[in-house]
Design a protein around this motif. Structure first.
Motif, PDB file in Angstrom:
ATOM      1  N   ALA A 184       1.064  -1.227  -0.399  1.00 31.63           N
ATOM      2  CA  ALA A 184       0.441   0.032   0.198  1.00 31.63           C
ATOM      3  C   ALA A 184       0.916   1.410   0.205  1.00 31.63           C
ATOM      4  O   ALA A 184       2.660   1.075   0.736  1.00 31.63           O
ATOM      5  N   VAL A 185       0.403   2.527  -0.479  1.00 26.60           N
ATOM      6  CA  VAL A 185       0.815   3.361  -0.351  1.00 26.60           C
ATOM      7  C   VAL A 185       1.407   3.708   0.921  1.00 26.60           C
ATOM      8  O   VAL A 185       1.874   4.637   1.169  1.00 26.60           O
ATOM      9  N   LYS A 186       0.153   3.782   2.144  1.00 25.89           N
ATOM     10  CA  LYS A 186       1.065   4.360   3.315  1.00 25.89           C
ATOM     11  C   LYS A 186       0.927   3.242   4.597  1.00 25.89           C
ATOM     12  O   LYS A 186      -0.029   2.428   3.929  1.00 25.89           O
ATOM     13  N   GLY A 187       1.478   2.984   5.415  1.00 25.13           N
ATOM     14  CA  GLY A 187       0.751   1.601   6.973  1.00 25.13           C
ATOM     15  C   GLY A 187       1.898   1.816   6.997  1.00 25.13           C
ATOM     16  O   GLY A 187       2.991   1.676   6.615  1.00 25.13           O
ATOM     17  N   ALA A 188       2.020   1.060   8.138  1.00 20.31           N
ATOM     18  CA  ALA A 188       2.501  -0.749   8.904  1.00 20.31           C
ATOM     19  C   ALA A 188       3.301  -1.212   7.617  1.00 20.31           C
ATOM     20  O   ALA A 188       4.530  -1.245   7.898  1.00 20.31           O
ATOM     21  N   ASP A 189       2.716  -1.962   6.769  1.00 21.75           N
ATOM     22  CA  ASP A 189       2.774  -2.846   5.780  1.00 21.75           C
ATOM     23  C   ASP A 189       3.478  -1.912   4.381  1.00 21.75           C
ATOM     24  O   ASP A 189       3.019  -2.630   3.443  1.00 21.75           O
ATOM     25  N   ASN A 190       3.622  -1.046   4.447  1.00 19.79           N
ATOM     26  CA  ASN A 190       3.465  -0.312   2.907  1.00 19.79           C
ATOM     27  C   ASN A 190       4.327  -1.147   1.914  1.00 19.79           C
ATOM     28  O   ASN A 190       3.848  -1.163   1.381  1.00 19.79           O
ATOM     29  N   ASP A 191       5.645  -0.657   2.151  1.00 24.26           N
ATOM     30  CA  ASP A 191       6.499  -1.664   1.749  1.00 24.26           C
ATOM     31  C   ASP A 191       7.185  -3.167   1.717  1.00 24.26           C
ATOM     32  O   ASP A 191       7.458  -4.281   1.148  1.00 24.26           O
ATOM     33  N   ALA A 192       5.627  -3.685   2.580  1.00 25.69           N
ATOM     34  CA  ALA A 192       5.145  -5.065   2.568  1.00 25.69           C
ATOM     35  C   ALA A 192       5.721  -5.745   0.517  1.00 25.69           C
ATOM     36  O   ALA A 192       5.136  -5.335   0.375  1.00 25.69           O
ATOM     37  N   VAL A 193       6.082  -7.198   0.428  1.00 22.51           N
ATOM     38  CA  VAL A 193       6.016  -7.913  -0.834  1.00 22.51           C
ATOM     39  C   VAL A 193       4.665  -8.556  -0.168  1.00 22.51           C
ATOM     40  O   VAL A 193       4.854 -10.079   0.796  1.00 22.51           O
ATOM     41  N   MET A 194       3.799  -8.324  -0.784  1.00 25.86           N
ATOM     42  CA  MET A 194       2.232  -8.979  -0.645  1.00 25.86           C
ATOM     43  C   MET A 194       2.071 -10.139  -2.005  1.00 25.86           C
ATOM     44  O   MET A 194       2.731 -10.594  -2.800  1.00 25.86           O
ATOM     45  N   ALA A 195       2.217 -11.609  -1.275  1.00 22.99           N
ATOM     46  CA  ALA A 195       2.019 -13.184  -2.434  1.00 22.99           C
ATOM     47  C   ALA A 195       0.983 -12.392  -3.338  1.00 22.99           C
ATOM     48  O   ALA A 195       1.407 -13.110  -4.471  1.00 22.99           O
ATOM     49  N   GLU A 196      -0.273 -11.990  -2.890  1.00 19.82           N
ATOM     50  CA  GLU A 196      -0.981 -11.971  -3.832  1.00 19.82           C
ATOM     51  C   GLU A 196      -0.932 -10.050  -4.292  1.00 19.82           C
ATOM     52  O   GLU A 196      -2.402  -9.687  -4.553  1.00 19.82           O
ATOM     53  N   GLN A 197      -0.324  -9.668  -4.492  1.00 17.08           N
ATOM     54  CA  GLN A 197       0.021  -8.185  -5.029  1.00 17.08           C
ATOM     55  C   GLN A 197      -0.728  -8.190  -5.755  1.00 17.08           C
ATOM     56  O   GLN A 197      -1.368  -6.563  -6.624  1.00 17.08           O
ATOM     57  N   LEU A 198      -0.744  -9.155  -7.229  1.00 16.94           N
ATOM     58  CA  LEU A 198      -1.232  -9.014  -8.820  1.00 16.94           C
ATOM     59  C   LEU A 198      -2.413  -9.727  -8.896  1.00 16.94           C
ATOM     60  O   LEU A 198      -3.296 -10.684  -9.849  1.00 16.94           O
ATOM     61  N   ALA A 199      -3.289 -10.170  -7.780  1.00 14.59           N
ATOM     62  CA  ALA A 199      -5.117 -10.394  -7.878  1.00 14.59           C
ATOM     63  C   ALA A 199      -5.402 -10.213  -8.943  1.00 14.59           C
ATOM     64  O   ALA A 199      -6.174 -11.444  -9.518  1.00 14.59           O
ATOM     65  N   GLY A 200      -5.868  -9.135  -9.307  1.00 16.45           N
ATOM     66  CA  GLY A 200      -6.092  -8.990 -10.148  1.00 16.45           C
ATOM     67  C   GLY A 200      -5.990  -9.190 -11.346  1.00 16.45           C
ATOM     68  O   GLY A 200      -6.912  -9.782 -12.695  1.00 16.45           O
ATOM     69  N   GLN A 201      -4.650  -9.582 -11.574  1.00  9.45           N
ATOM     70  CA  GLN A 201      -3.765  -9.872 -13.052  1.00  9.45           C
ATOM     71  C   GLN A 201      -4.107 -11.558 -13.549  1.00  9.45           C
ATOM     72  O   GLN A 201      -3.830 -11.680 -14.213  1.00  9.45           O
ATOM     73  N   TRP A 202      -4.104 -12.071 -12.339  1.00 16.07           N
ATOM     74  CA  TRP A 202      -4.475 -13.649 -12.260  1.00 16.07           C
ATOM     75  C   TRP A 202      -6.516 -13.673 -12.876  1.00 16.07           C
ATOM     76  O   TRP A 202      -6.009 -14.795 -13.804  1.00 16.07           O
ATOM     77  N   TYR A 203      -7.628 -12.878 -12.739  1.00 15.34           N
ATOM     78  CA  TYR A 203      -8.121 -12.982 -13.612  1.00 15.34           C
ATOM     79  C   TYR A 203      -8.437 -12.323 -15.024  1.00 15.34           C
ATOM     80  O   TYR A 203      -8.859 -13.523 -15.260  1.00 15.34           O
ATOM     81  N   ALA A 204      -7.843 -12.051 -15.120  1.00 19.27           N
ATOM     82  CA  ALA A 204      -7.414 -10.925 -16.477  1.00 19.27           C
ATOM     83  C   ALA A 204      -6.517 -11.945 -17.334  1.00 19.27           C
ATOM     84  O   ALA A 204      -6.944 -12.263 -18.665  1.00 19.27           O
ATOM     85  N   ASP A 205      -5.743 -12.935 -16.699  1.00 21.32           N
ATOM     86  CA  ASP A 205      -4.565 -13.964 -17.542  1.00 21.32           C
ATOM     87  C   ASP A 205      -5.535 -15.209 -17.744  1.00 21.32           C
ATOM     88  O   ASP A 205      -5.742 -14.926 -19.198  1.00 21.32           O
ATOM     89  N   LEU A 206      -6.509 -15.680 -16.534  1.00 21.66           N
ATOM     90  CA  LEU A 206      -7.262 -16.685 -17.094  1.00 21.66           C
ATOM     91  C   LEU A 206      -8.157 -16.608 -18.011  1.00 21.66           C
ATOM     92  O   LEU A 206      -8.629 -17.342 -18.109  1.00 21.66           O
ATOM     93  N   THR A 207      -9.121 -15.189 -18.127  1.00 21.06           N
ATOM     94  CA  THR A 207      -9.945 -14.688 -18.301  1.00 21.06           C
ATOM     95  C   THR A 207     -10.562 -14.229 -19.846  1.00 21.06           C
ATOM     96  O   THR A 207     -11.050 -13.580 -20.424  1.00 21.06           O
ATOM     97  N   GLY A 208      -8.492 -14.357 -20.188  1.00 23.98           N
ATOM     98  CA  GLY A 208      -8.507 -13.109 -21.733  1.00 23.98           C
ATOM     99  C   GLY A 208      -8.408 -11.975 -21.504  1.00 23.98           C
ATOM    100  O   GLY A 208      -8.579 -10.844 -22.995  1.00 23.98           O
ATOM    101  N   LEU A 209      -8.425 -11.503 -20.834  1.00 17.37           N
ATOM    102  CA  LEU A 209      -8.689  -9.557 -20.489  1.00 17.37           C
ATOM    103  C   LEU A 209      -7.571  -9.174 -20.651  1.00 17.37           C
ATOM    104  O   LEU A 209      -7.316  -7.762 -20.949  1.00 17.37           O
ATOM    105  N   GLY A 210      -6.673  -9.769 -21.042  1.00 20.05           N
ATOM    106  CA  GLY A 210      -4.250  -8.943 -21.315  1.00 20.05           C
ATOM    107  C   GLY A 210      -4.621  -8.060 -20.372  1.00 20.05           C
ATOM    108  O   GLY A 210      -4.040  -9.021 -19.308  1.00 20.05           O
TER     109      GLY A 210
END
Length: 808
Positions: free
Chosen positions: A659-685
């Motif tokens: 996130a842009v601010k907060g305690a964990d703003n620089d954390a590496v989140m495993a699901e940081q591209l959850a939207g791209q996951w759906y985009a990849d599998l459903t043809g959104l590009g």
């Protein structure tokens, strides 16, 4: 289904004499464990959770029971212990008189009789039975919906294999709902002497045992219960068994009321004997003395009714095997508990009543139907699974877990039916009956939208009409309002005072379709830990699932898309209020306003931001399909602006920060591209450039996977950029099983197949290899392998990995 062909073949194998013809074959890919052998390093729930999380131990086996019919499980030590027959309620207690036993006597030798379970009932019931089956003598195997007990010969002069299943079949909206369990016994004589064998099936009259939501049977009532012996002539031979019933006036009207029935096909040259009623909590001597003597029961059916007594009944099928001969003995257990009732009082009829009636008196008919189709059903399951489980390009653990994680679709307190006051004669349309199952039994919310975003991939793949029906149910909720004020649990605890929020506002997708303690489907949004009407991920996930269900079922069901379109637009308009700086990208509200409901995000964030980008693109594509080109252009332009802001504010040059601010703003989140996951599998590009996606996923693999527990436990939710553990909340240091599968799926979709399988294998290591979480895959576990929330919906996201593999 070629029923005529089956009738001939079924009659043949039931009395087969050819060596090896009836031998049950366990697929090589099935998951296996020695019968009744304890787990070496068992896990358990996190100790800080106390008794709030269910922990029944590691003995679990695959459940039986059709989708929406109620389920129960027999543990891999051989006891019937886990009961989900009352929708939404979890009960766990061994019922000793629900059991199988065997008698075997070689010609000229001494007889052996024993119950087919490791250990004695802790209650002390059935003390006259022989409970000496040795741990480790044989193997339990599972490839849901089938499982097997391959009993050894250390203690017995006969080799026994039991195949057990319910006909849960893909694209099948009839038999998949049946309340029935099939037990196919293969008995093989490994010796040079004839062996006389008898297989005993005992069951308890459990009518009246599912009146409450207690986790055991302390509230069971046994009033006016009766057992009767029944025979019927079928095309495959004579079926014999016992119906467990009660004295009532008219059809069943209460959810706990109905029938159970056990039945067997003996075939030629076999003898069926019975004891229709005996004391299920006594020492069981009236069963065991005659059975242990010669494998027969006394053929008695007392005409008595229960006045509080626990009644049980048993049948035994006795036959002789020539040297090296094998024989198949099919048995079935049917139950007819047609009514589902929740805390709000509303009653439903289960889906299977379309095919058997709703009177609650059809258990024998259901059991007979199973005996008549058990061979075809077994073959149909094998044909469904064979292309996947025989593909040796995929890891063996993965092939097994793919199917074994499907158990929860039937086992999760599932509702599939229609309101009792509705039209009982309506056509059995899978797109008409309501369908939903729970997030888990610890968090008893039906159809939790944020979780089913992951868990519904399996439903989509195998029962797409049910999946689309669930999304139609959600579509109806989008414009609804419920002004009831709720206590905001999380915020009230932090501020030491009651903080209120509105249960449901128009335009907001609900967190859930309700609770079993209220009226699910009818009264959504029972969850109150967070203010879900202001969650940032629910609306995007609703839109993405609508698009996914349309796109991945052939992009032809325009009626489904059109019926959802108004709600999709309203949901997307609702989200726009959270873009407070006008850059096109929504912001989080400084409280846990997404599925990570203890992990605060402030301002723009990678998780909800990427979901929003994908939802914008999906909305544009839906608009195009429906001919609304003005809306399509609007959302395409908005997505371009939002994507620019997403990259500018969150891209570090290596990954997208939490996130842009907060305690964990620089954390590496495993699901940081959850939207791209759906985009990849459903043809959104592309949502962001491919080089950024690959860099982010490599960062996740290097830090969240490999630097956590030596890469052996899956993907930790969040971690410092250099691999340091974070401590701002409990969820950041957990591995979420379903989220790990989602990340693995995204890796595969982006060409990182090896990394994807290595990531997902961490879950298999913990759940199926090391810690004994079989058939109770939890939502989460920590670095010690201790879990939170067992029997969870999200892990069915493993099936998204198959979609990713097919996209390659």
């Amino acid at each position: 289904m070629q029923l005529k062909r089956f009738i001939f073949y079924g009659a043949l194998v039931a009395g087969c004499t050819a060596p090896g013809l009836a031998q049950s074959v366990i697929p090589a890919a099935a998951w296996r464990i020695p019968i009744g052998t304890p787990v070496a390093n068992p896990g358990g729930h996190k100790p800080e959770l106390g008794s709030s999380n269910i922990d029944d131990g590691y003995w679990q086996g695959a459940p039986v029971g059709g989708i929406g019919a109620g389920t129960f499980s027999r543990s891999y030590r051989g006891f019937f212990e886990r009961w989900h027959l009352k929708a939404g309620a979890h009960k766990y207690e061994n019922v000793p008189s629900n059991q199988f036993a065997v008698f075997a006597q070689p010609e000229g030798g001494s007889p052996v009789a024993m119950a087919l379970a490791v250990g004695k009932p802790v209650s002390g019931a059935l003390g006259a039975w022989n409970w000496s089956y040795p741990a480790g003598d044989g193997e339990y195997a599972a490839l849901y919906p089938r499982s097997w007990f391959a009993y050894g010969t250390r203690a017995l002069p006969v080799k026994l294999t039991l195949e057990q299943f319910s006909p849960v079949l893909p694209d099948n909206y009839k038999e998949s709902s049946y309340p029935v369990a099939v037990y196919r016994w293969t008995a093989e004589n490994p010796s040079a002497r004839p062996v006389t064998v008898s297989l005993l099936f005992s069951w308890t009259n459990m009518v009246g045992w599912f009146r409450d939501s207690l986790r055991n049977f302390d509230g069971a009532l046994n009033q006016q219960n009766i057992d009767r012996y029944v025979t019927s002539q079928t095309a495959a031979g004579q079926a014999s068994g016992i119906v467990f019933d009660r004295i009532r006036q008219g059809p069943v009207s209460d959810e706990w009321d109905g029938q159970f029935a056990i039945a067997a096909l003996s075939g030629a040259n076999a003898e069926v004997t019975y004891l229709a009623t005996y004391g299920g909590m006594g020492d069981g001597a009236e069963v065991w003395r005659p059975f242990a003597k010669d494998g027969r029961l006394p053929d008695l059916a007392p005409q008595v009714a229960s006045s509080g007594d626990v009644f049980a009944g048993a049948i035994a099928v006795r036959f002789t095997l020539a040297p090296h001969e094998s024989r198949l003995i099919p048995m079935a257990l049917g139950w007819d508990l047609p009514v589902v009732q929740f805390g709000g009082g509303r009653k439903w009829y289960r889906h299977y009543t379309h095919f058997f009636g709703a009177e609650g008196t059809h258990a024998w008919e259901i059991a007979l139907n199973a005996l008549g189709h058990q061979e075809d059903w077994s073959q149909a399951i094998d044909e469904w699974q064979r292309p996947v489980v025989s593909d040796e390009h995929k890891p063996a653990w993965y092939r097994a877990e793919l199917f074994n994680e499907l158990y929860y679709i039937a086992d999760g307190g599932t509702l599939w039916g229609y309101e009792k006051e509705g039209d009982a004669a309506q056509p059995a349309d899978p797109g008409r009956d309501s369908f939903t199952y729970m997030e888990c039994f610890d968090y008893p919310f039906y159809g939790s939208l944020d979780v089913r975003f992951y868990g519904s991939w399996a439903l989509l793949r195998f029962w797409p009409e049910i999946e689309k029906q669930v999304m139609r149910e959600y579509t109806q909720t989008i414009p609804e309002s419920n002004p009831q004020q709720y206590v905001w649990g999380w915020k009230s605890f932090r501020e030491h005072q009651i903080v209120e929020f509105t249960r449901k506002v128009p335009g907001a997708a609900p967190h859930d379709l309700g609770s079993p303690f209220e009226d699910p489907v009818v009264n959504p949004n029972q969850y109150n830990y967070q203010d879900v009407s202001n969650w940032r991920d629910l609306n995007s996930k609703y839109v993405l699932m609508i698009w996914r269900d349309y796109a991945l079922t052939g992009a032809k069901d325009d009626g489904f898309l059109r019926a959802s379109w108004s709600a999709v637009k309203q949901a997307m308009e609702h989200l726009k209020q959270y873009d407070t700086d006008g850059d096109g990208l929504i912001e989080n509200g400084g409280f846990p306003d997404q599925t990570y409901d203890d992990w605060i995000a402030s301002g723009e964030s990678a998780y909800t931001g990427s979901l929003y980008l994908a939802a914008l693109k999906a909305t544009a594509r839906m608009a195009e399909r429906l001919g609304d080109l003005v809306t399509a252009d609007e959302y395409d332009k908005l997505e371009q602006r939002a994507s620019t802001a997403f990259i500018r504010k969150l891209w570090t040059g290596e990954y997208f920060r939490y996130a842009v601010k907060g305690a964990d703003n620089d954390a590496v989140m495993a699901e940081q591209l959850a939207g791209q996951w759906y985009a990849d599998l459903t043809g959104l590009g592309d949502l962001v450039p491919k080089n950024m996606r690959k860099s982010s996923l490599h960062k996740v693999y290097d830090t969240n996977v490999r630097r956590f527990a030596h890469g052996e436990m899956g993907a930790i939710n969040g971690i410092g950029p250099e691999g340091a553990l974070l401590h701002s909340n409990d969820q950041v240091v957990e591995v979420w099983t379903g989220a790990t599968f989602a990340v693995a799926s995204e890796m595969i979709a982006e060409g990182m197949t090896g990394e994807g399988f290595a990531t997902a294998k961490g879950v298999n290591n913990v759940v199926w290899r090391d810690r004994g979480y079989f058939f109770r895959t939890p939502e989460a576990y920590d670095i010690h392998g201790l879990y939170r929330a067992s029997m969870y919906m999200r892990p069915c996201s493993i099936w998204s990995m198959e979609y990713a593999l097919e996209k390659k």
